[in-house]
Design a protein around this motif. Structure first.
Motif, PDB file in Angstrom:
ATOM      1  N   GLU A 104       5.789  20.243   5.379  1.00  0.00           N
ATOM      2  CA  GLU A 104       7.253  20.131   5.394  1.00  0.00           C
ATOM      3  C   GLU A 104       7.749  19.194   4.292  1.00  0.00           C
ATOM      4  O   GLU A 104       8.654  19.556   3.530  1.00  0.00           O
ATOM      5  N   PRO A 105       7.148  17.980   4.150  1.00  0.00           N
ATOM      6  CA  PRO A 105       7.581  17.125   3.045  1.00  0.00           C
ATOM      7  C   PRO A 105       7.418  17.795   1.681  1.00  0.00           C
ATOM      8  O   PRO A 105       8.237  17.580   0.791  1.00  0.00           O
TER       9      PRO A 105
ATOM     10  N   ILE B  51       8.036   8.247  -4.095  1.00  0.00           N
ATOM     11  CA  ILE B  51       7.959   8.315  -2.634  1.00  0.00           C
ATOM     12  C   ILE B  51       6.903   7.334  -2.112  1.00  0.00           C
ATOM     13  O   ILE B  51       7.115   6.665  -1.105  1.00  0.00           O
ATOM     14  N   LYS B  52       5.804   7.226  -2.838  1.00  0.00           N
ATOM     15  CA  LYS B  52       4.736   6.306  -2.416  1.00  0.00           C
ATOM     16  C   LYS B  52       5.228   4.870  -2.392  1.00  0.00           C
ATOM     17  O   LYS B  52       4.595   3.997  -1.823  1.00  0.00           O
ATOM     18  N   ARG B  53       6.308   4.601  -3.080  1.00  0.00           N
ATOM     19  CA  ARG B  53       6.893   3.251  -3.084  1.00  0.00           C
ATOM     20  C   ARG B  53       8.161   3.200  -2.220  1.00  0.00           C
ATOM     21  O   ARG B  53       8.912   2.245  -2.280  1.00  0.00           O
ATOM     22  N   GLY B  54       8.387   4.280  -1.460  1.00  0.00           N
ATOM     23  CA  GLY B  54       9.554   4.308  -0.571  1.00  0.00           C
ATOM     24  C   GLY B  54      10.854   4.526  -1.308  1.00  0.00           C
ATOM     25  O   GLY B  54      11.923   4.251  -0.784  1.00  0.00           O
ATOM     26  N   GLN B  55      10.770   5.017  -2.548  1.00  0.00           N
ATOM     27  CA  GLN B  55      11.987   5.153  -3.351  1.00  0.00           C
ATOM     28  C   GLN B  55      12.389   6.608  -3.510  1.00  0.00           C
ATOM     29  O   GLN B  55      11.605   7.516  -3.273  1.00  0.00           O
TER      30      GLN B  55
ATOM     31  N   GLN C 265      10.897  14.599   7.783  1.00  0.00           N
ATOM     32  CA  GLN C 265       9.642  13.848   7.721  1.00  0.00           C
ATOM     33  C   GLN C 265       9.586  13.010   6.428  1.00  0.00           C
ATOM     34  O   GLN C 265       9.142  11.870   6.432  1.00  0.00           O
ATOM     35  N   LEU C 266      10.087  13.598   5.358  1.00  0.00           N
ATOM     36  CA  LEU C 266      10.052  12.912   4.067  1.00  0.00           C
ATOM     37  C   LEU C 266      10.895  11.633   4.108  1.00  0.00           C
ATOM     38  O   LEU C 266      10.500  10.596   3.564  1.00  0.00           O
ATOM     39  N   ASP C 267      12.045  11.705   4.769  1.00  0.00           N
ATOM     40  CA  ASP C 267      12.892  10.508   4.881  1.00  0.00           C
ATOM     41  C   ASP C 267      12.203   9.441   5.729  1.00  0.00           C
ATOM     42  O   ASP C 267      12.288   8.250   5.430  1.00  0.00           O
TER      43      ASP C 267
ATOM     44  N   ILE D 275      -0.877  11.780   2.976  1.00  0.00           N
ATOM     45  CA  ILE D 275       0.219  12.252   3.840  1.00  0.00           C
ATOM     46  C   ILE D 275      -0.344  13.476   4.550  1.00  0.00           C
ATOM     47  O   ILE D 275      -0.406  14.563   3.971  1.00  0.00           O
TER      48      ILE D 275
ATOM     49  N   ASP E 187      10.406  19.799   0.902  1.00  0.00           N
ATOM     50  CA  ASP E 187      11.555  18.924   0.618  1.00  0.00           C
ATOM     51  C   ASP E 187      11.435  18.267  -0.751  1.00  0.00           C
ATOM     52  O   ASP E 187      12.428  18.098  -1.453  1.00  0.00           O
TER      53      ASP E 187
ATOM     54  N   ILE F  42       9.017   8.995   6.043  1.00  0.00           N
ATOM     55  CA  ILE F  42       7.930   8.404   5.249  1.00  0.00           C
ATOM     56  C   ILE F  42       8.500   7.348   4.306  1.00  0.00           C
ATOM     57  O   ILE F  42       7.992   6.231   4.197  1.00  0.00           O
ATOM     58  N   ARG F  43       9.580   7.701   3.623  1.00  0.00           N
ATOM     59  CA  ARG F  43      10.212   6.740   2.708  1.00  0.00           C
ATOM     60  C   ARG F  43      10.649   5.474   3.455  1.00  0.00           C
ATOM     61  O   ARG F  43      10.414   4.365   3.002  1.00  0.00           O
TER      62      ARG F  43
ATOM     63  N   ILE G 111       7.651   3.307   4.540  1.00  0.00           N
ATOM     64  CA  ILE G 111       7.082   2.537   3.426  1.00  0.00           C
ATOM     65  C   ILE G 111       8.005   1.367   3.071  1.00  0.00           C
ATOM     66  O   ILE G 111       7.548   0.245   2.841  1.00  0.00           O
TER      67      ILE G 111
END
Lengths: 234, 437
Positions: free
Chosen positions: A47-48, A90-94, B376-378, A42, A51, B380-381, B384
């Motif tokens: 910023e992430p 997060i790496k799995r979009g969860q 940004q985090l949202d 990433i 968060d 990225i999620r 994916i």
């Protein structure tokens, strides 16, 4: 929910480690999260990282604030593991799920009208996606804080007897937010797929409200600690 | 034959207070799939190309990790232990294990998928070979292990339907019984059987019947897996009759496939029920008319006996929302979409009862006003998740859906500021599109 529930001192230490920094300073927790995100490729991770740390602090606080108090052997290592696990999700979009028994949580003992307004403000700022969730969360929170509102809403769809109060609140909130396809026509039952879909929406609403309440409670706690530290220095 | 599953060069990261990590390639636009071994070792592979190792990470001592030994081999394990004992914080490039290059098995070969799968999904292979950042070599063992990890990931993904997770669990058990390279994952067997047993009651007979009435042979192996685990594990109970019927139908259709091919298109079209045929809406129906007796700027706010506030407007505001703000501080109290209510559109809002109507402002706003700037985090999620949806659609042979999800995935990665993954996703969208046309 546990606003006002005392954390164990080790639990508080884990939260403190996660909540350090602010006002331009990069905390150790943020640096740690940044490292993990960069390893995951990433690239613009600053910023992430902030968060991620905030999300973990809220979830961990919610877990630790639930009775009974939990002692942690190594608070910082525990917080680091929580960050690591969160980034794995997060790496799995969860997202990391909140404690499963949220619906069993007792009605809030919140700190007056100011707290309620702050939670509403937090709900608005968390609303970055399709507005149905913010709409449902706001209605849910109104019903939670003012249960008398539900007395005259019997015309709206309601769950079968035996459901929890939280589920009943969610039915009303989801109906108001326009999610009408989640409810069977009057007199008809819900099939399995509809029930599961509705359950997922209900979970999202409850989690969103709990997240907002925890964020406000955590921020109030941090302010109190700062004030106490300031007074001790004076 | 290689001595380890991942014989390629790996970099070791052993910074203080961080898990020890053996890094392979960066994950692609669909993120990663992970599995945590009972000893705490986490194996992470690329979700789109599970033969590609992303990283192996573990906390604590690496010496006792059976999985790590299996994955990287004895020689490099020793190399890593020596480096960690030195206490260096710098990354260390481990040597490559002795191996002969093997052509990575394609999906058709590995998963027994049909030609149409390969056409829809095969593009991923060419992307992998073209991209400089993803030039890792893969072995058949890596492909089999990676696929098992991805299957386990599906099983644990609570966003999926119970039926999808059940199918993943069945696939996991069948792979465990049929592939020698994944025997290291045998400790998961009990856990997976138990997960399937928990999921089975959540899947109805209707869903299994629906599955067995799938449009083509794509589900053949999935059904075979379910039947296989149902025979093998007495504790797993789900209705198998519809699945058996499907299997018989499939066998029958394979025998008659050649004979019926010429008639196929006719049969296909005749199956479309008349009710589903699409008719162009008439011109007058398409035009959104404001009823003549409701002025366009009509607006009424009333409190219903239920206590809800109802805001009604003309149908000119179709698709918009109403929000209620507290006058003092413009705090958002409630919001609701405008929905048809006779000739009007109405939104019902629940306002805290301790606020008087005079202290409220009701505004009709576009939906976008209520949607904040995503973090940004949202993004990225979401990127994916879109990539995972694309991968699943491609595996199912639904190239059209895969292309759309890749497009969405690329857009989201671009918004999140990751041009590498965005480019990969767009390339996949394009190649999926060309493969289907």
């Amino acid at each position: 929910m546990g606003e006002g529930t005392a954390l164990s001192s080790s639990g508080q230490a884990a939260i403190d480690w996660l909540s350090e920094g602010g006002s331009g300073n990069t905390s150790a927790a943020e640096r740690y999260a940044l490292g993990l995100l960069k390893k995951a490729g990433i690239t613009a991770a600053q910023e992430p990282a902030q968060d991620v740390v905030q999300e973990v602090a809220i979830r961990l606080w919610m877990y630790l604030a639930k009775p009974p108090p939990k002692e942690l052997d190594t608070p910082v290592a525990y917080a680091r593991t929580a960050l690591h696990n969160h980034i794995s999700k997060i790496k799995r979009g969860q997202t990391t799920e909140l404690p499963e028994d949220l619906e069993q949580v007792a009605p809030p003992r919140e700190k007056g009208k100011n707290f309620e307004l702050l939670v509403r403000s937090e709900l608005e700022s968390l609303g970055r996606e399709d507005p149905w969730l913010t709409s449902a969360a706001l209605s849910y929170y109104t019903l939670l804080m003012h249960p008398e509102c539900a007395e005259n809403l019997s015309e709206l769809p309601s769950p079968a007897a035996g459901s929890t109060e939280a589920q009943a609140r969610c039915w009303t909130a989801l109906w108001i937010s326009g999610q009408r396809e989640l409810f069977p026509p009057r007199g008809a039952g819900s099939d399995n797929a509809l029930r599961r879909k509705r359950a997922r929406y209900i979970t999202q609403v409850i989690q969103r409200v709990e997240e907002a309440r925890a964020a406000v409670a955590l921020s109030q706690q941090a302010k109190t600690l700062q004030t106490q530290k300031g007074a001790a220095h004076a | 034959m290689p001595n380890s599953v991942y014989p390629q060069r790996l970099s070791l990261h052993a910074e203080e207070d961080s898990p020890i990590a053996f890094m392979g390639t960066l994950s692609g636009p669909a993120g990663s799939s992970l599995i945590e071994y009972p000893d705490g070792t986490i194996l992470e592979v690329d979700h789109l190309q599970p033969a590609q190792l992303v990283q192996i990470s573990l906390t604590g001592s690496i010496a006792g990790s059976e999985l790590l030994l299996h994955l990287i081999g004895e020689q490099r394990m020793a190399e890593a232990i020596d480096w960690i004992e030195l206490g260096s914080q710098a990354p260390k490039m481990l040597s490559a294990d002795e191996f002969f290059y093997e052509t990575p098995p394609d999906d058709q070969d590995l998963y027994g998928q049909k030609a149409e799968y390969a056409r829809a999904f095969g593009s991923a292979g060419s992307i992998q070979r073209r991209s400089g950042s993803r030039k890792g070599s893969t072995s058949r063992a890596a492909a089999e292990v990676g696929n098992l990890v991805r299957t386990a990931d599906f099983l644990g993904d609570t966003r999926l339907e119970p039926l999808e997770r059940l199918l993943a669990g069945a696939e996991f058990l069948v792979q465990l019984d049929t592939r020698t390279s994944v025997q290291i994952f045998r400790p998961f067997q009990t856990q997976v059987v138990s997960a399937i047993a928990d999921l089975a009651p959540q899947v109805s007979r209707e869903e299994l019947t629906e599955l067995s009435e799938g449009p083509d042979q794509i589900l053949e192996s999935a059904i075979g897996n379910l039947l296989s685990v149902s025979n093998h594990y007495a504790e797993l109970k789900f209705p198998v009759d519809p699945l058996l019927r499907k299997l018989e139908d499939l066998q029958r259709s394979q025998r008659t496939a050649l004979r019926s091919r010429q008639d196929d298109s006719l049969v296909h079209y005749s199956r479309i029920p008349p009710a589903l045929s699409v008719r162009e809406p008439s011109r007058s129906a398409r035009k959104k008319a404001v009823p003549r007796d409701v002025p366009e700027d009509y607006r009424k706010v009333e409190q219903l006996p239920s206590g809800l506030f109802r805001v009604s407007v003309s149908s000119a505001f179709s698709g918009q929302w109403v929000r209620a703000l507290r006058k003092e501080g413009f705090l958002l109290l409630a919001s609701a979409p405008l929905l048809p209510n006779g000739l009007l559109l109405s939104a019902d809002l629940l306002i805290p009862p301790d606020l008087h109507e005079n202290s409220l402002i009701f505004e009709v706003v576009k939906k976008s006003v209520l949607t904040g700037q995503p973090r940004q985090l949202d993004l990225i999620r979401e990127a994916i998740t879109a990539g995972r949806n694309a991968t699943s659609a491609a595996r199912l042979g639904n190239a059209d859906s895969a292309a759309k999800h890749w497009e969405e995935c690329g857009d989201l990665w671009q918004q999140a500021g990751d041009s590498r993954r965005a480019t990969l996703a767009f390339q996949l969208a394009q190649s999926t599109f060309y493969n289907q046309s």
